[in-house]
Write a protein that holds these residues in place. Sequence first.
Motif, PDB file in Angstrom:
ATOM      1  N   THR A 265      24.613  23.813  24.029  1.00 12.31           N
ATOM      2  CA  THR A 265      23.518  23.297  24.857  1.00 12.31           C
ATOM      3  C   THR A 265      23.768  21.849  25.258  1.00 12.31           C
ATOM      4  O   THR A 265      23.644  21.487  26.434  1.00 12.31           O
ATOM      5  CB  THR A 265      22.179  23.419  24.099  1.00 12.31           C
ATOM      6  OG1 THR A 265      21.911  24.800  23.843  1.00 12.31           O
ATOM      7  CG2 THR A 265      21.027  22.831  24.915  1.00 12.31           C
ATOM      8  N   LYS A 266      24.141  21.022  24.275  1.00  9.14           N
ATOM      9  CA  LYS A 266      24.421  19.620  24.598  1.00  9.14           C
ATOM     10  C   LYS A 266      25.629  19.514  25.531  1.00  9.14           C
ATOM     11  O   LYS A 266      25.619  18.752  26.505  1.00  9.14           O
ATOM     12  CB  LYS A 266      24.676  18.820  23.321  1.00  9.14           C
ATOM     13  CG  LYS A 266      24.931  17.343  23.611  1.00  9.14           C
ATOM     14  CD  LYS A 266      25.014  16.482  22.368  1.00  9.14           C
ATOM     15  CE  LYS A 266      25.168  15.018  22.751  1.00  9.14           C
ATOM     16  NZ  LYS A 266      25.218  14.131  21.569  1.00  9.14           N
ATOM     17  N   HIS A 267      26.655  20.324  25.247  1.00  9.15           N
ATOM     18  CA  HIS A 267      27.895  20.285  26.027  1.00  9.15           C
ATOM     19  C   HIS A 267      27.627  20.632  27.495  1.00  9.15           C
ATOM     20  O   HIS A 267      28.034  19.904  28.410  1.00  9.15           O
ATOM     21  CB  HIS A 267      28.891  21.269  25.397  1.00  9.15           C
ATOM     22  CG  HIS A 267      30.278  21.162  25.955  1.00  9.15           C
ATOM     23  ND1 HIS A 267      31.264  22.075  25.679  1.00  9.15           N
ATOM     24  CD2 HIS A 267      30.844  20.249  26.787  1.00  9.15           C
ATOM     25  CE1 HIS A 267      32.368  21.727  26.309  1.00  9.15           C
ATOM     26  NE2 HIS A 267      32.142  20.619  26.974  1.00  9.15           N
ATOM     27  N   LEU A 268      26.909  21.736  27.717  1.00  8.67           N
ATOM     28  CA  LEU A 268      26.688  22.183  29.094  1.00  8.67           C
ATOM     29  C   LEU A 268      25.683  21.306  29.828  1.00  8.67           C
ATOM     30  O   LEU A 268      25.727  21.200  31.059  1.00  8.67           O
ATOM     31  CB  LEU A 268      26.250  23.646  29.118  1.00  8.67           C
ATOM     32  CG  LEU A 268      27.395  24.646  28.882  1.00  8.67           C
ATOM     33  CD1 LEU A 268      26.874  26.073  28.787  1.00  8.67           C
ATOM     34  CD2 LEU A 268      28.440  24.540  29.988  1.00  8.67           C
ATOM     35  N   ARG A 269      24.772  20.661  29.116  1.00  9.19           N
ATOM     36  CA  ARG A 269      23.894  19.679  29.756  1.00  9.19           C
ATOM     37  C   ARG A 269      24.734  18.532  30.322  1.00  9.19           C
ATOM     38  O   ARG A 269      24.459  18.012  31.400  1.00  9.19           O
ATOM     39  CB  ARG A 269      22.881  19.133  28.754  1.00  9.19           C
ATOM     40  CG  ARG A 269      21.588  19.896  28.692  1.00  9.19           C
ATOM     41  CD  ARG A 269      20.722  19.630  29.911  1.00  9.19           C
ATOM     42  NE  ARG A 269      19.561  20.495  29.933  1.00  9.19           N
ATOM     43  CZ  ARG A 269      18.716  20.599  30.946  1.00  9.19           C
ATOM     44  NH1 ARG A 269      18.920  19.905  32.044  1.00  9.19           N
ATOM     45  NH2 ARG A 269      17.688  21.388  30.902  1.00  9.19           N
ATOM     46  N   GLN A 270      25.770  18.142  29.573  1.00 10.99           N
ATOM     47  CA  GLN A 270      26.635  17.053  30.024  1.00 10.99           C
ATOM     48  C   GLN A 270      27.504  17.492  31.201  1.00 10.99           C
ATOM     49  O   GLN A 270      27.746  16.724  32.128  1.00 10.99           O
ATOM     50  CB  GLN A 270      27.515  16.570  28.865  1.00 10.99           C
ATOM     51  CG  GLN A 270      26.729  15.876  27.751  1.00 10.99           C
ATOM     52  CD  GLN A 270      27.541  15.656  26.490  1.00 10.99           C
ATOM     53  OE1 GLN A 270      28.535  16.342  26.240  1.00 10.99           O
ATOM     54  NE2 GLN A 270      27.122  14.701  25.677  1.00 10.99           N
ATOM     55  N   VAL A 271      27.951  18.751  31.172  1.00 11.22           N
ATOM     56  CA  VAL A 271      28.782  19.280  32.261  1.00 11.22           C
ATOM     57  C   VAL A 271      27.972  19.372  33.550  1.00 11.22           C
ATOM     58  O   VAL A 271      28.433  19.027  34.633  1.00 11.22           O
ATOM     59  CB  VAL A 271      29.350  20.673  31.873  1.00 11.22           C
ATOM     60  CG1 VAL A 271      29.997  21.361  33.074  1.00 11.22           C
ATOM     61  CG2 VAL A 271      30.349  20.534  30.730  1.00 11.22           C
ATOM     62  N   GLY A 272      26.722  19.886  33.424  1.00  5.70           N
ATOM     63  CA  GLY A 272      25.852  20.068  34.586  1.00  5.70           C
ATOM     64  C   GLY A 272      26.005  21.452  35.179  1.00  5.70           C
ATOM     65  O   GLY A 272      26.934  21.708  35.954  1.00  5.70           O
ATOM     66  N   VAL A 273      25.127  22.360  34.796  1.00  5.44           N
ATOM     67  CA  VAL A 273      25.251  23.763  35.254  1.00  5.44           C
ATOM     68  C   VAL A 273      23.949  24.267  35.873  1.00  5.44           C
ATOM     69  O   VAL A 273      23.743  25.475  35.988  1.00  5.44           O
ATOM     70  CB  VAL A 273      25.675  24.689  34.087  1.00  5.44           C
ATOM     71  CG1 VAL A 273      27.095  24.398  33.652  1.00  5.44           C
ATOM     72  CG2 VAL A 273      24.716  24.578  32.897  1.00  5.44           C
ATOM     73  N   VAL A 274      23.074  23.362  36.289  1.00  4.20           N
ATOM     74  CA  VAL A 274      21.790  23.778  36.863  1.00  4.20           C
ATOM     75  C   VAL A 274      22.031  24.632  38.113  1.00  4.20           C
ATOM     76  O   VAL A 274      22.811  24.263  38.993  1.00  4.20           O
ATOM     77  CB  VAL A 274      20.918  22.551  37.204  1.00  4.20           C
ATOM     78  CG1 VAL A 274      19.668  22.972  37.967  1.00  4.20           C
ATOM     79  CG2 VAL A 274      20.535  21.808  35.935  1.00  4.20           C
ATOM     80  N   GLY A 275      21.356  25.781  38.156  1.00 10.13           N
ATOM     81  CA  GLY A 275      21.463  26.674  39.314  1.00 10.13           C
ATOM     82  C   GLY A 275      22.719  27.523  39.327  1.00 10.13           C
ATOM     83  O   GLY A 275      22.946  28.288  40.269  1.00 10.13           O
ATOM     84  N   LYS A 276      23.550  27.420  38.278  1.00 16.61           N
ATOM     85  CA  LYS A 276      24.807  28.173  38.229  1.00 16.61           C
ATOM     86  C   LYS A 276      24.734  29.270  37.168  1.00 16.61           C
ATOM     87  O   LYS A 276      23.892  29.242  36.278  1.00 16.61           O
ATOM     88  CB  LYS A 276      25.970  27.230  37.898  1.00 16.61           C
ATOM     89  CG  LYS A 276      26.125  26.083  38.885  1.00 16.61           C
ATOM     90  CD  LYS A 276      27.226  25.107  38.459  1.00 16.61           C
ATOM     91  CE  LYS A 276      27.271  23.915  39.416  1.00 16.61           C
ATOM     92  NZ  LYS A 276      28.330  22.943  39.039  1.00 16.61           N
TER      93      LYS A 276
END
Length: 890
Positions: A265-276
Motif C-alpha cells: 500500500t505504501k509502495h504503490l501510493r508512492q508510485v501513483g496508480v490512481v485510476g489504473k
Amino acid sequence: MSNPFVRIVEPLDPKQPLKKFFNLSKLEDVRYARLPFSIRVLLEAAIRNCDEFLVKKGDVENILNWKVMQHKNVEVPFKPARVILQDFTGVPAVVDFAAMRDAVKKLGGDPEKINPICPADLVIDHSIQVDFNRQPDSLQKNQDLEFERNKERFEFLKWGSQAFKNFRIIPPGSGIIHQVNLEYLARVVMDQDGYYYPDSVVGTDSHTTMIDGLGVLGWGVGGIEAEAVMLGQPISMVLPEVVGYKLVGNPQQLVTSTDIVLTITKHLRQVGVVGKFVEFFGPGVAQLSIADRATIANMCPEYGATAAYFPVDDISIGYLIQTGRDKEKVMYTKRYLEAVGMLRDFQNSSQDPDFTQQVVELDLHTVVPCCSGPKRPQDKVAVSDMKKDFETCLGAKQGFKGFQIAPDRHNTIVKFNFEGHDFELAHGSVVIAAITSCTNTSNPSVMLGAGLLAKKAVEAGLTVKPYIKTSLSPGSGVVTYYLRESGVMPYLSQLGFEVVGYGCMTCIGNSGPLPESVVEAITQGDLVAVGVLSGNRNFEGRVHPNTRANYLASPPLVIAYAIAGTIRIDFEKEPLGVNASGMKIFLKDIWPTRNEIQAVERQFVIPGMFKEVYEKIETVNKAWNALDAPSDKLYTWNPKSTYIKSPPFFDGLTLALQTPKTIEDAYVLLSFGDSVTTDHISPAGNIARNSPAARYLTSRGLTPREFNSYGSRRGNDAVMARGTFANIRLVNKFIDKQGPQTIHFPSGETLDVFDAAERYKQAGHPLIVLAGKEYGAGSSRDWAAKGPFLLGVKAVLAESYERIHRSNLVGMGVIPLQYLPGEDAGTLGLTGRERYTIIIPENLKPQMNVQIKLDTGKTFHAIMRFDTDVELTYFHNGGILNYMIRKMAS
C-alpha cells in the motif's frame, strides 16, 4: 442487430452443444496474447455484449489495441457479470429503485421496467455494532439489538428481495460482504443463459476489489452507478493503464499477509496508480495463498488503483475445491480458462503480458512486521519503530502524522476507576483492540496466527486490562468453525476476544461505546488514545470519536498491543508483560511462525466447513425468516418512518431535458485542504446528540438511544442531508477548530453546516465547495454526493478526486471541477470568501476548460471533470437516475 462476433462462438464441450462460449483464441489476432489478463476480461465482455448500440465493434478494437489506446483517454463500455451491495449502500439503492418506480409511473411508463437485469446480491453486514463484548453471550446480545434497531430497514430490504427480480439478499449474521463473495458468491467463470464467460463484479463498497485476489475482476462503484448497471447499462470507463507488479522471493517466517499488504500500500501510493489497474505477476505470487492475495487486493482503494488483479492459476482452482464448490463446475471453469488463454502459470515468464511502461517489483523477503497509522492506511510504520514514531507524532504539527501536543504534556497520566479497580491512561494507551474487517478475517493464516499467539500468551500468564474494548468479528461462520475446531477459541475468549458479531463492526465505526470512566479520563487529560484494529481504514474520526490515533495491524499484533496496553512499547527491548511468577514475557516468546500456522491450517481448514456453513446461509437466521414484508410491487411509504423515506431527487421531473445553466454568484459552503474523505463528507458512525440530525430525530419523538448510526439511516434523506459534513473531525479552513461548522457569510454567523446551507437555500444562493488533493478518498459512499446535492452544492473545485467519488458527483449532477496543472487555491489567491460564477457553455465536451469569474473581478479556468460523453449525457439529464427514468418511461 446480431452480434458481429458470432463466428467465434462454439461449444466448450462437444457433448453439451447448448453450452457455448466466445472462443477468443479464434480471433487470430496476435495482440490478444500480449494483453494483460485483466484487459482480456474487459475484451471478452465487449465481444459477448457487442450489439452496435451500447457496445460497438469499435469498442472491441480499442480494447484489443490496448497497448496503443491506453494512453489516449479512450472511453470503453463494460458490462460486469454481477453487482454486489452491502446494506449501508444497499438500502438507499432499493429506496432509489422504489422511488424510480413511482416516477416512471407518474410519467406514464411501466414501473416494473425498473427491475435489475444484471444479477445482484445484497449482503447485510454493516448494521451490527459492538454494544456488548467480553461476554460469552455478546454475539446473541449484539444480534438481538441489531434487529431491534433495524427491523424497519430489514423489512424494507425483504420487500425489495420479493418485489424485484434477479435480487438476492444474504441475511444479517452471515458474514462480511467481501468474504461471503470470496467463499460463496464468486463463480470465477459464469454459466448463464447458455454461455460460459468470466465472472466479474462491481460493488457498492470500495473493497469489492478483494475478489480480484481470486481472479474475478471487480471494483467498487458508487451506489448510483451500480443502480444503472443493475438496470442493464454498461459502465462507461476510460481504458485503463495496467501497472505490472512483480512479486519475487518468499516471506520471512515471522511476517504476515497484513505486513505484505501494508508494505504494498505504501509502495504503490508512492508510485501513483490512481485510476489504473494493477496486475500482479512473478514467481512470488505462487508463494501466496488465495487468502493472502485477497488481503492484498482488498486494500486496493488504499493504494488508489481501480483494480488489483491476480489472474486465475491452479492455486485459485484449488481454492474453489477447498471452499466446497461443485467439482464438475470447477472442472468446466478450468477448461474454459485454458481455452481462452486466461489460466496463468506464475512460474512461466513466457506468459507475462505487456504492461504499461512501468513495472514495479517487491521482494517478499524484504517485508518486515509493520502497522499503518495513526490516521491513514498508507502511512506504514515498522513495528520496531512504532514507539518512536508515535512519540514523534505527539508533538508534530496537526496533520496526518501529528497531534500538536505541547512537549510538557507528553507524559500526562490520568488515573481512573473501572469496575472497582484503579488504572491509569496516558497518551498512546490502547482503549480499542479489534480483530475485525474482511481484509484479515478472511485469511486463515492470520486468524489462526492470532489464536496460536493467544494460546501461548495465556499459557505464559499474560492478560489484557479489563477496560480495553476487545472484540472479534469474523467475516464468516467458517472462521469461528476452524478457530473452535483447532482449539484456540477458548484462549482468545480468555483475553477478551469473544465473537461479537459477523459484520464489519469496528472497521466502519460500529465500535460501540467505550466505558464512561475511560471516556472521562481521555477527555480530562486531552489524551491521544489509541485504537488498534485489523481493518483497512483508520481515517480520523472513523473508528471511534475518542481514539484520535488508530493503527491498522495484523490480528496477532492487535492482541499483542492489547496485552501491552500501549502503543509506546518497543517489543524488541521491552516485555509484553510480567507473569505471576515475575518472569518477563517478550513478544518473540509467544509469536507463532508461518510453519506452525500452516500446519494447523492444513489440518483444520477443510471443504466440509464451507459446505456446512454456506448450504444454509440464506435460511439459518430465524429472526430474518420471521420478518413480515409487504408484497406490493410499488412500495407504500410510511410518513411516520424515520428510516425509510421517499427521496426528493425526482420531484418535478419531466420527460423534457433542462438546458444546463451558468452557476451565478455561488457562495463557498466549506473550504478544505487535502485528503477529505467520504467519512468527513458523510459519516457512517454515531449521531452526535448536539447535531442537526439529532435535533430532527428528537423532533420525531426519538430518544438518543434510538438514534442508531448515520449508516443505518441512509434510507432517509432528511437525516442524511443533516448528516452531511457532520464529522466531528472535519477541518474547515473558515473555522479555527475541528468540527462540523462553517461561516454563513451574509450574516457572519458560525453555524452547523446544514443550518448554514438551509439559510443559503432559502435566500436562493447556489453553493460550491473548495478542496485540495484526493477529495472524496475512502469508502464508495453515494451519500457523499447525494448529501451535498441536497444542501444545494452545485459544484466542487478540487486539485484531484478519488475515482469513485468523482463518479458519484457526476451521477448526482454535481459538477466536479479541477484546478489546472500547477494551480490551486493558494497560487490563485482564493480565500473562499469570494462569490463564484461558473460559466457553463452550450456545447460541452469531455474534460473541457471552463471559465470561473469572482466578484472581486478575478477570472481563472478549471477543468470540468466530465471524462466521457456518457457522463455529459448524465449531466444534461440532471444525473444518471434521471436519465434512467426518462429512458424507461419513454
